[in-house]
Design a protein around this motif. Structure first.
Motif, PDB file in Angstrom:
ATOM      1  N   GLN A 189       0.822  -1.208   0.000  1.00 16.71           N
ATOM      2  CA  GLN A 189       0.000   0.000   0.000  1.00 16.71           C
ATOM      3  C   GLN A 189       0.851   1.251   0.000  1.00 16.71           C
ATOM      4  OE1 GLN A 189      -3.457  -0.360   2.793  1.00 16.71           O
ATOM      5  NE2 GLN A 189      -2.326  -2.146   3.447  1.00 16.71           N
ATOM      6  N   GLU A 190       2.092   1.122  -0.467  1.00 15.97           N
ATOM      7  CA  GLU A 190       3.014   2.257  -0.389  1.00 15.97           C
ATOM      8  C   GLU A 190       2.466   3.479  -1.132  1.00 15.97           C
ATOM      9  OE1 GLU A 190       6.973   1.125  -1.035  1.00 15.97           O
ATOM     10  OE2 GLU A 190       7.686   2.917   0.025  1.00 15.97           O
ATOM     11  N   SER A 191       1.900   3.241  -2.334  1.00 13.05           N
ATOM     12  CA  SER A 191       1.432   4.390  -3.110  1.00 13.05           C
ATOM     13  C   SER A 191       0.001   4.773  -2.746  1.00 13.05           C
ATOM     14  CB  SER A 191       1.536   4.083  -4.601  1.00 13.05           C
ATOM     15  OG  SER A 191       0.918   2.846  -4.878  1.00 13.05           O
ATOM     16  N   LEU A 192      -0.830   3.764  -2.537  1.00  7.25           N
ATOM     17  CA  LEU A 192      -2.256   4.038  -2.326  1.00  7.25           C
ATOM     18  C   LEU A 192      -2.806   3.075  -1.267  1.00  7.25           C
ATOM     19  CD1 LEU A 192      -4.026   6.098  -3.767  1.00  7.25           C
ATOM     20  CD2 LEU A 192      -4.848   4.269  -5.242  1.00  7.25           C
ATOM     21  N   LEU A 263      -5.811   1.001   5.749  1.00  7.00           N
ATOM     22  CA  LEU A 263      -5.438   2.409   5.845  1.00  7.00           C
ATOM     23  C   LEU A 263      -3.969   2.662   5.555  1.00  7.00           C
ATOM     24  CD1 LEU A 263      -7.515   3.364   9.004  1.00  7.00           C
ATOM     25  CD2 LEU A 263      -8.165   3.453   6.617  1.00  7.00           C
ATOM     26  N   GLY A 264      -3.289   1.650   5.012  1.00  8.32           N
ATOM     27  CA  GLY A 264      -1.910   1.892   4.589  1.00  8.32           C
ATOM     28  C   GLY A 264      -0.864   1.728   5.677  1.00  8.32           C
ATOM     29  N   GLY A 265      -1.223   1.159   6.825  1.00  4.86           N
ATOM     30  CA  GLY A 265      -0.242   0.880   7.871  1.00  4.86           C
ATOM     31  C   GLY A 265       0.544   2.109   8.266  1.00  4.86           C
ATOM     32  N   PRO A 269       2.997  10.868   4.880  1.00  5.45           N
ATOM     33  CA  PRO A 269       4.019  11.866   4.576  1.00  5.45           C
ATOM     34  C   PRO A 269       4.611  12.520   5.826  1.00  5.45           C
ATOM     35  CG  PRO A 269       1.841  12.768   4.213  1.00  5.45           C
ATOM     36  CD  PRO A 269       1.636  11.351   4.654  1.00  5.45           C
ATOM     37  N   LEU A 270       5.801  13.076   5.701  1.00  7.55           N
ATOM     38  CA  LEU A 270       6.478  13.920   6.687  1.00  7.55           C
ATOM     39  C   LEU A 270       6.842  13.213   7.988  1.00  7.55           C
ATOM     40  CD1 LEU A 270       4.538  17.281   6.184  1.00  7.55           C
ATOM     41  CD2 LEU A 270       6.830  16.674   5.367  1.00  7.55           C
ATOM     42  N   LEU A 271       5.820  12.819   8.777  1.00  7.76           N
ATOM     43  CA  LEU A 271       6.088  12.309  10.120  1.00  7.76           C
ATOM     44  C   LEU A 271       6.714  10.920  10.081  1.00  7.76           C
ATOM     45  CD1 LEU A 271       2.687  13.453  11.514  1.00  7.76           C
ATOM     46  CD2 LEU A 271       4.892  14.387  12.148  1.00  7.76           C
ATOM     47  N   PRO A 272       7.420  10.520  11.157  1.00  5.69           N
ATOM     48  CA  PRO A 272       8.003   9.171  11.185  1.00  5.69           C
ATOM     49  C   PRO A 272       6.917   8.097  11.124  1.00  5.69           C
ATOM     50  CG  PRO A 272       8.298  10.308  13.280  1.00  5.69           C
ATOM     51  CD  PRO A 272       7.792  11.310  12.330  1.00  5.69           C
ATOM     52  N   ILE A 274       6.167   5.238  12.619  1.00  8.55           N
ATOM     53  CA  ILE A 274       5.489   4.685  13.794  1.00  8.55           C
ATOM     54  C   ILE A 274       4.435   5.655  14.305  1.00  8.55           C
ATOM     55  CG2 ILE A 274       7.164   5.561  15.477  1.00  8.55           C
ATOM     56  CD1 ILE A 274       6.746   2.568  16.655  1.00  8.55           C
ATOM     57  N   PHE A 275       4.728   6.961  14.117  1.00 11.63           N
ATOM     58  CA  PHE A 275       3.769   7.967  14.542  1.00 11.63           C
ATOM     59  C   PHE A 275       2.492   7.861  13.714  1.00 11.63           C
ATOM     60  CE2 PHE A 275       1.864  12.124  14.743  1.00 11.63           C
ATOM     61  CZ  PHE A 275       2.006  12.443  16.074  1.00 11.63           C
ATOM     62  N   TRP A 276       2.684   7.673  12.405  1.00 14.08           N
ATOM     63  CA  TRP A 276       1.516   7.515  11.534  1.00 14.08           C
ATOM     64  C   TRP A 276       0.703   6.314  11.933  1.00 14.08           C
ATOM     65  CZ3 TRP A 276      -1.211  10.450   8.586  1.00 14.08           C
ATOM     66  CH2 TRP A 276      -0.625  11.572   8.012  1.00 14.08           C
ATOM     67  N   PHE A 277       1.411   5.225  12.255  1.00 17.83           N
ATOM     68  CA  PHE A 277       0.705   4.001  12.625  1.00 17.83           C
ATOM     69  C   PHE A 277      -0.166   4.239  13.864  1.00 17.83           C
ATOM     70  CE2 PHE A 277       0.225  -0.157  14.567  1.00 17.83           C
ATOM     71  CZ  PHE A 277      -0.176  -0.892  13.470  1.00 17.83           C
ATOM     72  N   LEU A 278       0.456   4.805  14.909  1.00 12.32           N
ATOM     73  CA  LEU A 278      -0.298   5.058  16.143  1.00 12.32           C
ATOM     74  C   LEU A 278      -1.465   6.006  15.885  1.00 12.32           C
ATOM     75  CD1 LEU A 278       2.483   5.363  18.841  1.00 12.32           C
ATOM     76  CD2 LEU A 278       0.842   3.524  18.507  1.00 12.32           C
TER      77      LEU A 278
END
Lengths: 332, 118
Positions: A189-192, A263-265, A269-272, A274-278
């Motif tokens: 799901q890297e792109s979408l 939801l793409g795991g 963009p931008l944030l690290p 693991i932050f996106w995951f949480l």
């Protein structure tokens, strides 16, 4: 020898970290739920223990630990003692395959941010979610209470019914990622994110997950105004606590699975990562809480009708159509 | 291969230790003042009647049996869903036949009224 020690050390450090983070998250998810629900109902929620009630989970823990551990007369003692542990352990075990982020390099060692990237991660998760049914079934049956028995039978039928559509909704995702490994699914799901490609599959999956979480509008196993407290009516003290912890960890797990599958795991963009995951997991958890603040409860016949006569056929049709399309796009 | 599963073993051990530990600790710390009334199963404070180990509706058994049939169907779909590229059109046709047979069973179950809850 040294290698094995290092591997073991890495495993233990990772597990320690994950346990600490997830248990804290579960505890504060309870507080967050109470706070958000309260705001939705124009109340303040817990605000006495510490600033903004921040120490409420600690107070709750102390209270549960010091409460009397009652085992009702006539209960099947060993099953009664075993069931809450089982509920918590099955919830905790699912954590093993959740990938929190991509592989990173620490001291020249490749460290994946997942306890173990099983090549059958999806099956492992589905298997454990089936085992989780036992916690409720045994707990309710062993209590020797009519309410608990009714609730556990209801819960059993509900959980296994919605497990079907959950299992079916995962099939298109596996087909798209061509792997059972959760890390591979996130990589695909890297792109979408898959939610944009398979919106109807996402809906089926999300409804099933909401039913698996045993929360409003699917909280029939606990329906407090007909069944007192459902399957854990007779539980007190820390045993009740284990059911409770298991339930909230389960909510985090289901949120993680929704994030991983659709939801793409950790991608963002931008944030690290693991932050996106949480962030995404907490987002899903917030939607669960929001639903609880908004919706009424299903009636039992409606629940079973919806699961078997609406969700199941739609999920099956979705698999056939999506599968057919993917096979066709291969060029026959 | 096996050390792939080592972390899971460690995790199971820690999870069990957590569950057992917290309960044992609460046993040690908590109070113990049992009485006949306190140990009775909760029934809104009324005297108990009947047993909780009662019979319950046959519907639940039927649901459990149906679940096994359809869950096996889902499990059969999984191997195909990772290998469908190699199996191609033939695999899809095979899967289609399999799904149609089960779908006939599903329609039968529906018509028989096994999915009705009144």
């Amino acid at each position: 020898m040294n290698d094995i020690l290092i591997t073991l050390l890495i495993i233990i450090i990772k597990l320690g970290l994950i346990f600490a983070v997830v248990l804290t998250m579960a505890a504060y998810l309870v507080l967050a739920e109470r706070k958000i629900l309260a705001r939705m109902q124009l109340r303040y929620g817990p605000n006495r223990v510490g600033p903004f009630g921040m120490f409420q989970p600690v107070a709750d823990l102390i209270k549960m630990l010091t409460k009397e551990d009652v085992c009702p007369a006539g209960a099947d003692k060993y099953l009664f003692l075993f069931a809450p542990g089982l509920a918590a352990v099955t919830a905790l075990m699912s954590l093993a395959v959740v990938p929190f982020g991509p592989t990173i390099e620490i001291f020249g060692q490749q460290v994946p941010q997942v306890v173990c990237d099983l090549n059958i991660g999806v099956l492992y998760f589905l298997g454990l979610s089936s085992l989780a049914v036992y916690g409720i079934a045994l707990g309710g049956w062993a209590s020797n209470s009519k309410y608990a028995l009714l609730a556990s039978i209801r819960g059993l039928a509900q959980l296994i019914s919605y497990e079907l559509s959950m299992g079916l909704a995962v099939v298109p995702i596996i087909m798209a990622a061509r792997s059972f490994s959760l890390t591979d699914i996130v990589m695909a799901q890297e792109s979408l994110p898959f939610v944009l490609i398979y919106p109807e599959t996402f809906l089926i999956f999300f409804v099933s997950v909401a039913a698996e979480s045993k929360r409003i509008p699917f909280d029939l196993p606990e329906a407090e105004n007909e069944l007192v407290a459902g399957f854990h009516t007779e539980y007190s003290g820390m045993r009740f606590g284990l059911f409770f912890v298991g339930e909230y960890i389960n909510m985090i797990i289901l949120g993680s699975m929704t994030t991983i599958f659709f939801l793409g795991g950790w991608h963002g963009p931008l944030l690290p990562p693991i932050f996106w995951f949480l962030f995404k997991v907490l987002g899903v958890a917030f939607v669960f809480i929001w639903m609880r603040g908004t919706m009424p409860r299903f009636r039992y016949d409606q629940l079973m009708h919806f699961g078997w006569k609406v969700l199941m056929p739609i999920a099956l049709l979705d698999v056939v159509v999506r599968g057919g399309f993917m096979v066709w796009s291969l060029g026959g | 291969m096996l050390d792939n599963y080592l972390p899971i073993l460690v995790l199971v051990a820690i999870a069990f230790a957590f569950a057992a530990g917290s309960v044992v600790f609460s046993r040690l710390v908590g109070q113990k003042k049992p009485s006949v009334v306190k140990l009775a199963p909760y029934e809104c404070g009324m005297p108990l009647f009947g047993t909780a180990r009662d019979r319950f509706s046959i519907k639940f058994y039927i649901i459990a049996m149906l679940f096994i049939v359809f869950d096996i169907e889902v499990v059969f779909l999984y191997p195909w869903s990772v290998m469908f590229k190699r199996l191609g059109m033939f695999g899809f046709a095979e899967m289609g036949v399999f799904i149609v047979i089960l779908f006939v069973g599903y329609v039968y179950v529906w018509k028989k009224g096994a999915l009705e809850w009144e």
